[in-house]
Write a protein that holds these residues in place. Structure first.
Motif, PDB file in Angstrom:
ATOM      1  N   LEU A  42      -2.625  -5.626  13.356  1.00 27.35           N
ATOM      2  CA  LEU A  42      -1.242  -5.402  13.747  1.00 27.35           C
ATOM      3  C   LEU A  42      -0.342  -6.152  12.773  1.00 27.35           C
ATOM      4  N   LEU A  43       0.466  -5.408  12.032  1.00 27.00           N
ATOM      5  CA  LEU A  43       1.314  -5.997  10.997  1.00 27.00           C
ATOM      6  C   LEU A  43       2.779  -5.879  11.406  1.00 27.00           C
ATOM      7  N   ASP A  44       3.427  -7.027  11.548  1.00 29.44           N
ATOM      8  CA  ASP A  44       4.823  -7.075  11.986  1.00 29.44           C
ATOM      9  C   ASP A  44       5.711  -7.305  10.768  1.00 29.44           C
ATOM     10  N   GLU A  45       6.331  -6.235  10.278  1.00 32.81           N
ATOM     11  CA  GLU A  45       7.219  -6.262   9.113  1.00 32.81           C
ATOM     12  C   GLU A  45       6.616  -7.044   7.940  1.00 32.81           C
ATOM     13  N   PRO A  46       5.465  -6.609   7.451  1.00 29.08           N
ATOM     14  CA  PRO A  46       4.791  -7.341   6.372  1.00 29.08           C
ATOM     15  C   PRO A  46       5.551  -7.316   5.053  1.00 29.08           C
ATOM     16  N   ALA A  47       6.467  -6.360   4.859  1.00 29.27           N
ATOM     17  CA  ALA A  47       7.182  -6.251   3.581  1.00 29.27           C
ATOM     18  C   ALA A  47       8.494  -7.029   3.574  1.00 29.27           C
ATOM     19  N   SER A  48       8.858  -7.677   4.678  1.00 27.69           N
ATOM     20  CA  SER A  48      10.137  -8.391   4.709  1.00 27.69           C
ATOM     21  C   SER A  48      10.140  -9.506   3.671  1.00 27.69           C
ATOM     22  N   GLY A  49      11.197  -9.561   2.893  1.00 27.26           N
ATOM     23  CA  GLY A  49      11.335 -10.596   1.873  1.00 27.26           C
ATOM     24  C   GLY A  49      10.627 -10.316   0.573  1.00 27.26           C
ATOM     25  N   LEU A  50       9.986  -9.163   0.434  1.00 25.55           N
ATOM     26  CA  LEU A  50       9.252  -8.838  -0.788  1.00 25.55           C
ATOM     27  C   LEU A  50      10.095  -7.976  -1.714  1.00 25.55           C
ATOM     28  N   GLY A  51       9.869  -8.147  -3.029  1.00 25.15           N
ATOM     29  CA  GLY A  51      10.490  -7.288  -4.021  1.00 25.15           C
ATOM     30  C   GLY A  51       9.721  -5.996  -4.177  1.00 25.15           C
ATOM     31  N   ALA A  52      10.219  -5.120  -5.036  1.00 24.26           N
ATOM     32  CA  ALA A  52       9.622  -3.788  -5.195  1.00 24.26           C
ATOM     33  C   ALA A  52       8.172  -3.861  -5.654  1.00 24.26           C
ATOM     34  N   ALA A  53       7.883  -4.700  -6.645  1.00 25.14           N
ATOM     35  CA  ALA A  53       6.523  -4.785  -7.181  1.00 25.14           C
ATOM     36  C   ALA A  53       5.553  -5.311  -6.129  1.00 25.14           C
ATOM     37  N   ASP A  54       5.956  -6.371  -5.409  1.00 28.54           N
ATOM     38  CA  ASP A  54       5.092  -6.929  -4.359  1.00 28.54           C
ATOM     39  C   ASP A  54       4.905  -5.933  -3.227  1.00 28.54           C
ATOM     40  N   MET A  55       5.943  -5.136  -2.947  1.00 29.55           N
ATOM     41  CA  MET A  55       5.838  -4.148  -1.888  1.00 29.55           C
ATOM     42  C   MET A  55       4.845  -3.047  -2.265  1.00 29.55           C
ATOM     43  N   ASP A  56       4.855  -2.651  -3.530  1.00 26.06           N
ATOM     44  CA  ASP A  56       3.894  -1.649  -3.989  1.00 26.06           C
ATOM     45  C   ASP A  56       2.461  -2.161  -3.851  1.00 26.06           C
ATOM     46  N   GLU A  57       2.255  -3.438  -4.216  1.00 27.68           N
ATOM     47  CA  GLU A  57       0.918  -4.025  -4.086  1.00 27.68           C
ATOM     48  C   GLU A  57       0.494  -4.104  -2.628  1.00 27.68           C
ATOM     49  N   LEU A  58       1.448  -4.430  -1.754  1.00 27.37           N
ATOM     50  CA  LEU A  58       1.144  -4.474  -0.333  1.00 27.37           C
ATOM     51  C   LEU A  58       0.733  -3.099   0.175  1.00 27.37           C
ATOM     52  N   GLY A  59       1.455  -2.069  -0.251  1.00 29.06           N
ATOM     53  CA  GLY A  59       1.118  -0.714   0.171  1.00 29.06           C
ATOM     54  C   GLY A  59      -0.289  -0.324  -0.245  1.00 29.06           C
ATOM     55  N   ASP A  60      -0.658  -0.646  -1.487  1.00 36.65           N
ATOM     56  CA  ASP A  60      -2.012  -0.338  -1.959  1.00 36.65           C
ATOM     57  C   ASP A  60      -3.046  -1.101  -1.144  1.00 36.65           C
TER      58      ASP A  60
END
Length: 252
Positions: free
Chosen positions: A171-189
């Motif tokens: 269960l992930l609660d807003e895992p992308a909050s505070g991340l930039g575009a590059a970090d968000m892409d890595e999180l998605g992968d």
């Protein structure tokens, strides 16, 4: 996990009204909606932090009469927090070992007495934690303290702690909050890889629509506590009710 007919009220406010949601094994299920739609409340129901006024919660086909936060690990579930929730006075590795502790067998007394079995178990838990850190590309930070690390790295530490429990539902609660575009892409992968490689389920509550549309197999959309749409990303993206909820409607 299956949530059926979930209704939650706070005083005279209905936060959720007869909401249904089912997370299928091996898939990523996103929950989205405008501010105040009920996303966090639904997430907290799934984690046992909020008790619904009506509705049922089922896990692997078994109905849970009362879900408590401390039950999650035993049910094969793990969650992350919006605020990270890391322990700043212990190292990154020790933070992740906490997540792996559900696999411990000797207990507190055995550890306190320094029994041989407890020592072996402690080494095994640390190895398990280190493997997760290496998998997330942050093994080099194992001996550091969380407060000394960049925010995106700390987000990965929080995720590593959850994964160390080896859940089959994350269960992930807003895992992308505070991340930039590059970090968000890595999180998605990373999220897509978790579901694909480990055959675990992911329930994702997130504001970043581009991330949700890219990684999710199914999406549930809430608005004013009601489910207004459900389905794969392409279907949800073009749903008139979703567009109206996010963009509003033209008026004379």
């Amino acid at each position: 996990m299956e949530l059926s007919g979930i209704t939650v009220t706070f005083g005279g406010i209905t936060a959720l009204s007869e909401v249904d949601l089912a997370v299928v094994p091996g898939t990523v299920h996103g929950v989205i909606g405008p501010n105040g739609a009920g996303k966090t409340t639904l997430f907290n129901v799934a984690c046992g932090f909020v008790v619904p006024d009506a509705g049922t919660i089922s896990r692997a086909g078994d109905r849970l009469e009362r879900l408590h936060p401390h039950d999650l690990a035993g049910l094969g579930m793990a969650r992350t927090l919006q605020g990270l929730g890391l322990f700043d006075r212990v190292t990154v590795l020790e933070n992740v070992v906490v997540g792996a502790d559900r696999h411990a067998r000797t207990g507190f007394l055995g550890s306190l007495l320094g029994l041989p079995g407890a020592a072996r178990e402690e080494r095994a838990l640390r190895e398990r934690a280190m493997e997760v850190l290496d998998r997330l590309g942050i093994g080099a930070y194992a001996a550091r303290y969380p407060g000394s690390l960049p925010y995106p790295v700390r987000k990965r530490v929080a995720l590593a702690r959850a994964l160390a429990a080896e859940p089959d539902l994350l269960l992930l609660d807003e895992p992308a909050s505070g991340l930039g575009a590059a970090d968000m892409d890595e999180l998605g992968d990373l999220v897509r890889g978790l579901a694909a490689e480990r055959a675990i389920s992911v329930m994702l509550v997130e504001h970043h629509m581009d991330l949700v549309m890219r990684v999710c197999d199914e999406i549930t959309v809430l608005d004013f506590g009601r489910r207004i749409a459900h389905g794969p990303p392409d279907l949800v993206r073009n749903d008139p009710a979703v567009l109206a909820a996010y963009l509003g409607e033209e008026v004379d």
